[in-house]
Structures are given as structure tokens and as C-alpha cells.
Write an enzyme that holds these catalytic residues in place. Structure first.
Site, PDB file in Angstrom:
ATOM      1  N   ALA A 156      -9.002 -12.227   0.139  1.00 35.50           N
ATOM      2  CA  ALA A 156     -10.190 -12.829   0.730  1.00 35.50           C
ATOM      3  C   ALA A 156     -10.162 -12.722   2.250  1.00 35.50           C
ATOM      4  O   ALA A 156     -11.176 -12.430   2.890  1.00 35.50           O
ATOM      5  CB  ALA A 156     -10.308 -14.294   0.301  1.00 35.50           C
ATOM      6  N   TYR A 157      -8.991 -12.946   2.843  1.00 29.69           N
ATOM      7  CA  TYR A 157      -8.852 -12.822   4.293  1.00 29.69           C
ATOM      8  C   TYR A 157      -9.204 -11.411   4.748  1.00 29.69           C
ATOM      9  O   TYR A 157      -9.959 -11.220   5.715  1.00 29.69           O
ATOM     10  CB  TYR A 157      -7.419 -13.171   4.707  1.00 29.69           C
ATOM     11  CG  TYR A 157      -7.085 -12.840   6.145  1.00 29.69           C
ATOM     12  CD1 TYR A 157      -7.487 -13.671   7.181  1.00 29.69           C
ATOM     13  CD2 TYR A 157      -6.357 -11.688   6.466  1.00 29.69           C
ATOM     14  CE1 TYR A 157      -7.186 -13.372   8.497  1.00 29.69           C
ATOM     15  CE2 TYR A 157      -6.051 -11.389   7.778  1.00 29.69           C
ATOM     16  CZ  TYR A 157      -6.467 -12.223   8.789  1.00 29.69           C
ATOM     17  OH  TYR A 157      -6.169 -11.921  10.088  1.00 29.69           O
ATOM     18  N   GLN A 158      -8.657 -10.409   4.056  1.00 29.08           N
ATOM     19  CA  GLN A 158      -8.929  -9.043   4.472  1.00 29.08           C
ATOM     20  C   GLN A 158     -10.392  -8.667   4.277  1.00 29.08           C
ATOM     21  O   GLN A 158     -10.952  -7.903   5.064  1.00 29.08           O
ATOM     22  CB  GLN A 158      -8.005  -8.084   3.733  1.00 29.08           C
ATOM     23  CG  GLN A 158      -6.565  -8.210   4.221  1.00 29.08           C
ATOM     24  CD  GLN A 158      -5.662  -7.137   3.660  1.00 29.08           C
ATOM     25  OE1 GLN A 158      -5.358  -7.135   2.486  1.00 29.08           O
ATOM     26  NE2 GLN A 158      -5.247  -6.234   4.502  1.00 29.08           N
ATOM     27  N   THR A 160     -12.818 -10.627   4.828  1.00 30.05           N
ATOM     28  CA  THR A 160     -13.520 -11.155   5.999  1.00 30.05           C
ATOM     29  C   THR A 160     -13.328 -10.251   7.210  1.00 30.05           C
ATOM     30  O   THR A 160     -14.238 -10.109   8.031  1.00 30.05           O
ATOM     31  CB  THR A 160     -13.057 -12.583   6.357  1.00 30.05           C
ATOM     32  OG1 THR A 160     -11.712 -12.582   6.851  1.00 30.05           O
ATOM     33  CG2 THR A 160     -13.178 -13.524   5.170  1.00 30.05           C
TER      34      THR A 160
END
Length: 252
Positions: A156-158, A160
Site C-alpha cells: 500500500a505504501y509503494q 502511494t
């Protein structure tokens, strides 16, 4: 340092400017002569950094708020213009991390990382462009080498950080005719509190990541600030839509 006076005469808003990359970038910008508005959630940290920079001669102020809240972001920009009369540059650095496989991320964690890293970036761009529409300016967003590729455990971080790159390139096209340049920095492994927390939870993974960096070391927050200062400055006057890795060659 990148050279005394690189940002002399510039008014720069630093969003996410209380700790880590944001705080040390603010220190670089101050050394380069900028007047600064610092914005983040932690008022205590902002007040301490503002006092430090002011004692060194920087014209600096701060405003606290949440980057995922539209009214707060509008206030960041409005406070800058009210305090300094204009907005010349912005460094959009607010962001949070998230670990775990995509299929295992709790919905509330997914929603929060998207709210801060994606919606927050959009809100910053929207308000900053509004303030720069008649005078031009320069905006630098913080993405990550994770925005170029996939990696296990940070889905999920990547996602974003891929979104930040999309925002950067689209905003450069949309706003170039207005004299607004939009670029991004993409740090690799950087010695920040975020990396420290990751090292505490999975030291072997962090060391594998650093071992894959051609320079064989994690970068520093000041090195990211140096890159952002150059992109914000008139020295980069023909640079827009670029995503600049600050990663020791990791993405090469």
C-alpha cells in the site's frame, strides 16, 4: 551544502517539516537563504525547529494541522501568503509508512496511508498551485524509489509513492504554462526515524536493502534536502516533471 544563497529571496512552504527529511530539508533551505513556513501535525516539534532556525537568522514561522484535511492544507498556504506576501516554492514531504502484504493490510491502515500520502499530496498541490497561479513557482514532492518498482511487504505504501509520481508528472504538464515547475525526489534507504522503526522490526531486510545500494550506504536526510533545494531553486529553471532519485544508485 549545495552553495550559499541558492534560495535567497524565496518563500518556501515545507509540509511535513517537523522531523526527519522535512526538518533537515528545512535546515538546508534556511542555510540557502529561504524564508520558511513549516507545517506538520506536531506543534511541539514545529515550535522547537522554528526556534532553532530563527536563532540562526532565518525568517520562519509555523502552522500545525493534518495534511489529509482540506481546511488545514488551505490554512498552510494561506498562512504562508499572509505572513510573507507570496509563495515561491513548496516541499511536500508529509507521509506515513505501512508494512505488510497487500492482501493482509487492514482496511483502516490502507485508508489512512491513502489519506495522508495520496489525498494529502493532492490537497497540497491544489492549494499551492492556487497561490502560485499568477506568479509561478516551484514545487517538489517526496516520492520514493518504491514508486518505481514493487517490493514485498510494502504494497500500500509503494502504491502511494507511484501515485505521487503520477501527480508530479501530470501537474508539470498542467501547470507549466503558468510558470509552475513540479518535480519530485525519490529517496532510497535514508537514515530516518521510519528506517529506524523498520530496522527494529526486520533488521535483516533493512541490511539487505542497504547492501543493494551501489554506494553501500543509506543516505542522509540532508542529502535529500540538498536535492530538493536545487530543484526549488532558479538553478533548475528548465527542470519540470522530473523524479530525481536520491538513492546511491539503487534504482539504476
Amino acid at each position: 551544502m549545495t552553495g550559499a544563497g541558492l534560495l535567497t529571496g524565496k518563500v518556501v512552504l515545507v509540509v511535513g517539516g517537523s522531523t526527519g527529511i522535512g526538518a533537515d530539508s528545512a535546515r538546508v533551505f534556511a542555510e540557502e537563504g529561504a524564508s520558511l513556513m513549516l507545517a506538520a501535525r506536531s506543534e511541539d516539534a514545529l515550535a522547537a525547529l522554528t526556534g532553532e532556525l530563527a536563532s540562526g537568522g532565518c525568517d520562519v514561522a509555523y502552522t500545525a494541522g493534518d495534511v489529509s484535511v482540506a481546511a488545514d492544507v488551505a490554512r498552510f498556504v494561506d498562512a504562508t501568503v499572509e505572513r510573507f506576501g507570496r509563495l515561491d516554492g513548496a516541499f511536500n514531504n508529509a507521509g506515513i509508512s505501512q508494512q505488510g502484504r497487500l492482501d493482509e493490510v487492514p482496511e483502516e491502515d490502507f485508508d489512512r496511508v491513502m489519506a495522508v500520502n495520496v489525498k494529502g499530496m493532492w490537497l497540497c498541490l491544489r492549494e499551492e498551485i492556487r497561490a502560485m497561479r499568477d506568479s509561478g513557482g516551484s514545487i517538489v514532492n517526496t516520492s520514493s524509489v518504491g514508486g518505481f518498482r514493487g517490493n514485498t511487504g510494502l504494497g500500500a505504501y509503494q502504491a502511494t509513492k507511484h501515485a505521487v509520481i503520477g501527480f508530479t508528472r501530470t501537474a508539470a504538464h498542467d501547470n507549466g504554462p503558468l510558470g509552475i515547475r513540479v518535480n519530485a525526489v525519490a529517496p532510497g534507504p535514508i537514515e530516518t526515524p521510519m528506517l529506524t522503526r523498520w530496522r527494529e522490526s526486520d533488521a535483516a531486510a533493512v541490511e539487505r536493502r542497504i547492501a543493494a545500494v551501489p554506494l553501500r550506504k543509506a543516505g542522509t536526510t540532508t542529502e535529500v534536502g540538498n536535492a530538493a533545494a536545487w530543484l526549488l531553486s532558479d538553478r533548475a529553471s528548465q527542470i519540470s516533471g522530473v523524479v530525481l532519485p536520491v538513492d546511491g544508485g539503487y534504482s539504476a
